[in-house]
Design a protein around this motif. Structure first.
Motif, PDB file in Angstrom:
ATOM      1  N   GLN A 213      31.727 -22.310   2.490  1.00 42.77           N
ATOM      2  CA  GLN A 213      31.377 -21.457   3.628  1.00 42.77           C
ATOM      3  C   GLN A 213      29.866 -21.393   3.795  1.00 42.77           C
ATOM      4  O   GLN A 213      29.133 -21.006   2.887  1.00 42.77           O
ATOM      5  CB  GLN A 213      31.950 -20.053   3.442  1.00 42.77           C
ATOM      6  N   ALA A 214      29.403 -21.770   4.978  1.00 48.95           N
ATOM      7  CA  ALA A 214      27.958 -21.858   5.236  1.00 48.95           C
ATOM      8  C   ALA A 214      27.300 -20.484   5.374  1.00 48.95           C
ATOM      9  O   ALA A 214      26.145 -20.309   4.969  1.00 48.95           O
ATOM     10  CB  ALA A 214      27.711 -22.674   6.498  1.00 48.95           C
ATOM     11  N   GLU A 215      28.020 -19.509   5.936  1.00 52.82           N
ATOM     12  CA  GLU A 215      27.374 -18.244   6.271  1.00 52.82           C
ATOM     13  C   GLU A 215      26.793 -17.511   5.068  1.00 52.82           C
ATOM     14  O   GLU A 215      25.587 -17.185   5.070  1.00 52.82           O
ATOM     15  CB  GLU A 215      28.333 -17.335   7.042  1.00 52.82           C
ATOM     16  N   PRO A 216      27.572 -17.228   4.031  1.00 50.29           N
ATOM     17  CA  PRO A 216      26.963 -16.516   2.899  1.00 50.29           C
ATOM     18  C   PRO A 216      25.899 -17.362   2.186  1.00 50.29           C
ATOM     19  O   PRO A 216      24.945 -16.808   1.637  1.00 50.29           O
ATOM     20  CB  PRO A 216      28.153 -16.220   1.988  1.00 50.29           C
ATOM     21  N   GLN A 217      26.046 -18.681   2.235  1.00 51.34           N
ATOM     22  CA  GLN A 217      25.035 -19.538   1.602  1.00 51.34           C
ATOM     23  C   GLN A 217      23.712 -19.475   2.348  1.00 51.34           C
ATOM     24  O   GLN A 217      22.644 -19.432   1.736  1.00 51.34           O
ATOM     25  CB  GLN A 217      25.539 -20.987   1.542  1.00 51.34           C
ATOM     26  N   LEU A 218      23.769 -19.463   3.676  1.00 51.66           N
ATOM     27  CA  LEU A 218      22.525 -19.351   4.438  1.00 51.66           C
ATOM     28  C   LEU A 218      21.905 -17.969   4.249  1.00 51.66           C
ATOM     29  O   LEU A 218      20.680 -17.847   4.115  1.00 51.66           O
ATOM     30  CB  LEU A 218      22.783 -19.601   5.923  1.00 51.66           C
ATOM     31  N   ALA A 240      23.343 -25.224   3.218  1.00 51.98           N
ATOM     32  CA  ALA A 240      24.210 -24.397   4.068  1.00 51.98           C
ATOM     33  C   ALA A 240      24.377 -25.018   5.445  1.00 51.98           C
ATOM     34  O   ALA A 240      25.500 -25.117   5.964  1.00 51.98           O
ATOM     35  CB  ALA A 240      23.636 -22.988   4.185  1.00 51.98           C
ATOM     36  N   LEU A 241      23.285 -25.458   6.051  1.00 51.75           N
ATOM     37  CA  LEU A 241      23.356 -26.023   7.394  1.00 51.75           C
ATOM     38  C   LEU A 241      24.042 -27.384   7.400  1.00 51.75           C
ATOM     39  O   LEU A 241      24.613 -27.793   8.416  1.00 51.75           O
ATOM     40  CB  LEU A 241      21.956 -26.134   8.002  1.00 51.75           C
ATOM     41  N   ARG A 246      25.919 -25.057  13.024  1.00 54.32           N
ATOM     42  CA  ARG A 246      25.902 -23.989  14.035  1.00 54.32           C
ATOM     43  C   ARG A 246      25.071 -22.797  13.576  1.00 54.32           C
ATOM     44  O   ARG A 246      24.536 -22.049  14.409  1.00 54.32           O
ATOM     45  CB  ARG A 246      27.322 -23.528  14.354  1.00 54.32           C
ATOM     46  N   TYR A 247      24.966 -22.607  12.275  1.00 60.13           N
ATOM     47  CA  TYR A 247      24.244 -21.446  11.752  1.00 60.13           C
ATOM     48  C   TYR A 247      22.732 -21.580  11.884  1.00 60.13           C
ATOM     49  O   TYR A 247      21.993 -20.662  11.530  1.00 60.13           O
ATOM     50  CB  TYR A 247      24.650 -21.198  10.301  1.00 60.13           C
TER      51      TYR A 247
END
Length: 291
Positions: A213-218, A240-241, A246-247
């Motif tokens: 999952q990218a969101e918590p990593q970013l 993350a990206l 998209r993040y």
């Protein structure tokens, strides 16, 4: 018989195909066919099932067309209105969606999923108080639904009622310990409240549940960068990206409930030359793959 031929037969029987039949043609009929209402309703339910399958195959327009017809053939079944309303909401036709969902609710007032979907519709319209009221009604019928509890938390979050939001998120996690979005959003709240260490702890827990999952990593990358560990933060942000580019879009982050403090810190990180180069590379790779 193929489905489109069965549907043609039904339309003929209902008098909906070819209006204005000449009188002499009608006189040739020796009797009036008796309609089989159960078969017609069954056809409507089958069309509703087809609509669900088409959504899964990412054909929303075709799905909506079948869902509309299903309500005409089986108007007394809440499922057809429920599916139609859900499809309208997915296409952001909120007024039509809410109307269809209310018709479903009139037929089946004890279906929690209808209340939950109504809550989602009102949330997307920005009417968070009504969203809360609808979700609460559904939770009285089905209290252990983590997705609904998450939506409830998000509604409170948008109203900046953070204690109630955290309470809803915690309930979601108590039902499903691997429900990382609720853990992630508790991190968002802690960051906005100035609790950097608490936010990091939540995001680390979310990443531990699902490393893809990218969101918590970013979010972790931004927090790490803000702590002064810039190279480490940049490396984490790139990873993350790479998972989900998209993040890199601040508007997309805002839609995912990132607050002003976190957005500001993220903007600082994303505007660095290193991250601009990463974003450009990912965008080029995305364009190549679409050609």
């Amino acid at each position: 018989m193929p489905k489109h031929q069965r549907l043609f037969t039904i339309l003929v029987c209902l008098g909906l195909w070819g209006q204005g039949v000449p009188a002499f043609a009608q006189a040739l009929l020796p009797y009036s066919p008796k309609l089989d209402s159960e078969k017609i309703e069954q056809q409507g339910l089958e069309l509703a099932e087809d609509a669900i399958q088409l959504v899964r195959f990412q054909q929303p327009e075709a799905a909506l067309s079948r869902a509309k017809l299903s309500t005409q053939l089986a108007p007394g079944h809440f499922q057809t209105w429920f599916i139609l309303g859900t499809l309208y909401i997915q296409q952001e036709e909120f007024d039509a969606g809410i109307d269809a969902l209310n018709r479903a609710l009139a037929l089946e007032p004890k279906e929690a999923g209808i209340f939950f979907t109504l809550g989602s519709a009102y949330f997307q319209r920005g009417d968070y108080q009504t969203a809360i009221a609808q979700i609460d009604k559904g939770l009285k019928l089905k209290p252990d639904n983590p997705a609904a509890l998450f939506d409830l938390g998000n509604s409170y979050y948008k109203l900046q009622k953070y204690p109630k939001a955290v309470e809803a998120y915690q309930k979601a996690v108590s039902v499903d310990k691997k429900f990382w979005p609720a853990i992630n959003n508790m991190g968002l709240i802690k960051y906005e409240q100035g609790d950097l260490a608490g936010a990091i702890k939540q995001w680390q827990a979310a990443v531990a549940i699902d490393k893809e999952q990218a969101e918590p990593q970013l979010a972790l990358a931004v927090a790490t960068y803000a702590q002064g560990r810039q190279q480490e933060g940049l490396k984490m942000a790139e990873a993350a990206l790479t998972l989900d580019s998209r993040y890199a879009d601040l508007k997309f982050l805002q839609e995912n409930l990132w607050g002003e403090r976190l957005l500001s810190a993220t903007k600082t990180l994303l505007q660095t030359p290193q991250m601009q180069a990463v974003i450009a590379r990912l965008q080029a790779a995305s364009s190549d793959s679409q050609q």
